[in-house]
Design a protein around this motif. Structure first.
Motif, PDB file in Angstrom:
ATOM      1  N   UNK A  47       0.837  -1.200   0.000  1.00  0.00           N
ATOM      2  CA  UNK A  47       0.000   0.000   0.000  1.00  0.00           C
ATOM      3  C   UNK A  47       0.872   1.251   0.000  1.00  0.00           C
ATOM      4  N   UNK A  48       1.933   1.240   0.821  1.00  0.00           N
ATOM      5  CA  UNK A  48       2.874   2.356   0.812  1.00  0.00           C
ATOM      6  C   UNK A  48       3.585   2.494  -0.513  1.00  0.00           C
ATOM      7  N   UNK A  49       3.854   1.362  -1.165  1.00  0.00           N
ATOM      8  CA  UNK A  49       4.556   1.392  -2.449  1.00  0.00           C
ATOM      9  C   UNK A  49       3.743   2.095  -3.537  1.00  0.00           C
ATOM     10  N   UNK A  50       2.426   1.912  -3.520  1.00  0.00           N
ATOM     11  CA  UNK A  50       1.564   2.605  -4.495  1.00  0.00           C
ATOM     12  C   UNK A  50       1.701   4.117  -4.321  1.00  0.00           C
ATOM     13  N   UNK A  51       1.640   4.583  -3.067  1.00  0.00           N
ATOM     14  CA  UNK A  51       1.753   6.015  -2.782  1.00  0.00           C
ATOM     15  C   UNK A  51       3.148   6.524  -3.150  1.00  0.00           C
ATOM     16  N   UNK A  52       4.175   5.747  -2.782  1.00  0.00           N
ATOM     17  CA  UNK A  52       5.539   6.153  -3.095  1.00  0.00           C
ATOM     18  C   UNK A  52       5.787   6.233  -4.586  1.00  0.00           C
ATOM     19  N   UNK A  53       5.234   5.291  -5.341  1.00  0.00           N
ATOM     20  CA  UNK A  53       5.414   5.293  -6.796  1.00  0.00           C
ATOM     21  C   UNK A  53       4.793   6.528  -7.418  1.00  0.00           C
ATOM     22  N   UNK A  54       3.602   6.910  -6.963  1.00  0.00           N
ATOM     23  CA  UNK A  54       2.932   8.095  -7.514  1.00  0.00           C
ATOM     24  C   UNK A  54       3.648   9.383  -7.102  1.00  0.00           C
ATOM     25  N   UNK A  55       4.104   9.439  -5.847  1.00  0.00           N
ATOM     26  CA  UNK A  55       4.730  10.663  -5.347  1.00  0.00           C
ATOM     27  C   UNK A  55       6.083  10.960  -5.959  1.00  0.00           C
ATOM     28  N   UNK A  56       6.880   9.939  -6.229  1.00  0.00           N
ATOM     29  CA  UNK A  56       8.226  10.180  -6.742  1.00  0.00           C
ATOM     30  C   UNK A  56       8.234  10.611  -8.204  1.00  0.00           C
ATOM     31  N   UNK A  57       7.135  10.407  -8.932  1.00  0.00           N
ATOM     32  CA  UNK A  57       7.076  10.904 -10.300  1.00  0.00           C
ATOM     33  C   UNK A  57       7.220  12.416 -10.337  1.00  0.00           C
ATOM     34  N   UNK A  58       6.447  13.084  -9.481  1.00  0.00           N
ATOM     35  CA  UNK A  58       6.557  14.541  -9.376  1.00  0.00           C
ATOM     36  C   UNK A  58       7.943  14.939  -8.881  1.00  0.00           C
ATOM     37  N   UNK A  59       8.438  14.222  -7.878  1.00  0.00           N
ATOM     38  CA  UNK A  59       9.733  14.579  -7.299  1.00  0.00           C
ATOM     39  C   UNK A  59      10.866  14.408  -8.303  1.00  0.00           C
ATOM     40  N   UNK A  60      10.830  13.326  -9.088  1.00  0.00           N
ATOM     41  CA  UNK A  60      11.911  13.081 -10.051  1.00  0.00           C
ATOM     42  C   UNK A  60      11.911  14.107 -11.171  1.00  0.00           C
ATOM     43  N   UNK A  61      10.752  14.694 -11.483  1.00  0.00           N
ATOM     44  CA  UNK A  61      10.709  15.783 -12.454  1.00  0.00           C
ATOM     45  C   UNK A  61      11.176  17.094 -11.837  1.00  0.00           C
ATOM     46  N   UNK A  62      10.920  17.258 -10.566  1.00  0.00           N
ATOM     47  CA  UNK A  62      11.233  18.515  -9.880  1.00  0.00           C
ATOM     48  C   UNK A  62      12.721  18.643  -9.550  1.00  0.00           C
ATOM     49  N   UNK A  63      13.295  17.606  -8.942  1.00  0.00           N
ATOM     50  CA  UNK A  63      14.684  17.713  -8.474  1.00  0.00           C
ATOM     51  C   UNK A  63      15.646  16.823  -9.255  1.00  0.00           C
ATOM     52  N   UNK A  64      15.138  16.035 -10.179  1.00  0.00           N
ATOM     53  CA  UNK A  64      16.009  15.177 -10.985  1.00  0.00           C
ATOM     54  C   UNK A  64      16.022  13.740 -10.502  1.00  0.00           C
ATOM     55  N   UNK A  65      16.472  12.857 -11.402  1.00  0.00           N
ATOM     56  CA  UNK A  65      16.438  11.422 -11.106  1.00  0.00           C
ATOM     57  C   UNK A  65      17.440  11.056 -10.001  1.00  0.00           C
ATOM     58  N   UNK A  66      18.667  11.581 -10.102  1.00  0.00           N
ATOM     59  CA  UNK A  66      19.712  11.193  -9.150  1.00  0.00           C
ATOM     60  C   UNK A  66      19.354  11.611  -7.725  1.00  0.00           C
ATOM     61  N   UNK A  67      18.905  12.847  -7.554  1.00  0.00           N
ATOM     62  CA  UNK A  67      18.557  13.309  -6.206  1.00  0.00           C
ATOM     63  C   UNK A  67      17.363  12.537  -5.651  1.00  0.00           C
TER      64      UNK A  67
END
Length: 455
Positions: A47-67
């Motif tokens: 259940x946490x993984x579903x939320x984490x997967x959706x949330x990191x899409x925005x984050x990876x666009x915002x701060x980059x893949x490596x960060x």
């Protein structure tokens, strides 16, 4: 080196989800869990993984893949420590849910990060290092569950995963960023510098930066982020990648990883025999994902799935027959284990190898972060459905009937791949995007890659 370091996150995912197979037996004793609470404890990380997967899409666009990889590894450390310290089953569920944020986030950002760094002729090999690491993590979890069942508590089994997570966090400071994200968000000079770190030929660098420039130049605001996913020309990639993601999880493999010892105990195997069989499952998974990693570029994604899925169907039918007969000892017991290992061999070496890979390579650059989030969320949502219902399904229709259900799901996956999934092996990310824009993203005769079919 960047692919190897980032892929360790796959090992963390494999270990943190796979350790439940051995730890669940002692958790059940400590907290007096019935079968429904066992499902909830097991599924909470998903259940946490579903939320984490959706949330990191925005984050990876915002701060980059490596960060974003660094943020995810920090969450792995904190989640493992929280599980270790949980005094009640409620707090354990909450801690596993938080740990799931990192698990889901890693499956969104790591394959995409490696895919955007990798040369097109080695992209399959390098991205599926993530799958290999998952297999290694599951294998280590089962070794720990079997060899240390009477030495370590389940708390110790869980917390040791914090150490490799901390290593990846530190190592990512020295890894290159994604040249494609950099080109889109920082500038082409910076992207050119990053490509120079991961390519050995100036001609390859010039060709690649030209392709990236052409793709970023042709995109407009309506094609970025979540709005871009809704564009009709993107739909074939969404159908193919999300469909394979669904069948990757709902075909029965995750159920076997999490519940194999529980199933075998229910049909009469002893605790040590059940854990040893689960260890064999993990060994086969690790070996087959490694072989799939080595051959996925040579054989092709589509062809590999079409070759291996029928073996999964036949193995599940055999397993169903053994469970229906109540086989637990002698030649019947050995045959049960054989069918179980054969299923793992065909499933892990086929659709499991391609499930994560297709989501990392099929989506256009302007919306890749959000699309890979949706892809990872589909994987984890499907996993959650299977894990949260597996024991209840067994209680309702028996182990034999459950295996028949999963055999039917695998038949549907074969038909889906045949109809909707084109070949992308050896094709650049930019060529895949061009094929989508030009309406050429579809299966071809002879399973040839979409760019070669156009030529």
């Amino acid at each position: 080196m960047a692919a190897l370091v980032a892929a360790v996150c796959g090992g963390l995912y494999g270990y943190d989800t796979g350790i439940i197979a051995g730890a669940l037996l002692s958790m059940t004793r400590e907290f007096s869990l019935d079968h429904r609470m066992q499902e909830i404890v097991t599924a909470s990380i998903l259940a946490g993984a579903v939320i984490g997967a959706l949330g990191t899409g925005w984050l990876s666009e915002r701060i980059g893949r490596r960060r974003t990889v660094m943020v995810v590894t920090a969450m792995f450390v904190l989640g493992a420590i929280a599980c270790f310290a949980a005094p009640t089953v409620g707090l354990l569920i909450a801690a596993r849910c938080f740990l799931g944020f990192a698990v889901g986030g890693s499956t969104q950002v790591v394959p995409m990060y490696i895919s955007e760094l990798a040369p097109q002729d080695r992209r399959g090999n390098l991205v599926t290092m993530f799958n290999v690491a998952i297999g290694v993590g599951i294998l280590l979890a089962n070794i720990v569950g079997f060899a240390f069942q009477d030495i370590w508590s389940w708390r110790t089994m869980v917390v040791v995963a914090a150490l490799p997570a901390a290593f990846v966090f530190v190592a990512m400071f020295f890894m290159p960023g994604s040249p494609r994200w950099t080109a889109e968000n920082v500038g082409f000079d910076a992207a050119l510098e990053l490509l120079g770190r991961v390519r050995s030929s100036r001609r390859d660098i010039r060709r690649e930066i030209t392709e990236i420039h052409a793709v970023t130049g042709s995109a407009d605001d309506s094609e970025s982020g979540w709005r871009g996913i809704a564009q009709p020309w993107v739909r074939p990639a969404l159908i193919a990648a999300l469909g394979v993601a669904f069948f990757t999880q709902c075909g029965g493999l995750e159920m076997m990883i999490y519940y194999a010892p529980t199933f075998l105990l229910n049909v009469g195997f002893g605790p040590s025999s059940a854990l040893l069989a689960s260890l064999g499952v993990a060994i086969v998974y690790a070996v087959m994902t490694l072989l799939g990693c080595l051959f996925v570029d040579r054989i092709g994604r589509r062809r590999l799935m079409l070759i291996m899925i029928p073996g999964s169907v036949l193995s599940l039918i055999g397993l169903s027959a053994m469970f229906a007969m109540g086989a637990s000892g002698g030649w019947q017991g050995w045959l049960t284990i054989l069918f179980l290992l054969l299923f793992m061999m065909f499933n892990a070496g086929g659709i499991q190898v391609c499930g994560w890979l297709l989501g990392a390579e099929m989506f256009p650059l302007a919306m890749r972060g959000q699309a890979t989030s949706l892809h990872a969320a589909t994987l984890w949502g499907s996993n959650l459905i299977v894990t949260g219902t597996a024991l209840s399904l067994v209680h309702a229709i028996g182990l034999g009937g459950t295996m028949v259900v999963y055999a039917g799901v695998n038949v549907l996956s074969f038909l889906f791949v045949l109809r909707f999934v084109p070949e992308t092996a050896g094709t650049s990310l930019e060529d895949i995007e061009t094929a989508l824009r030009n309406g050429r993203f579809r299966p071809t005769r002879g399973h040839s890659a979409i760019d070669r079919a156009a030529a």
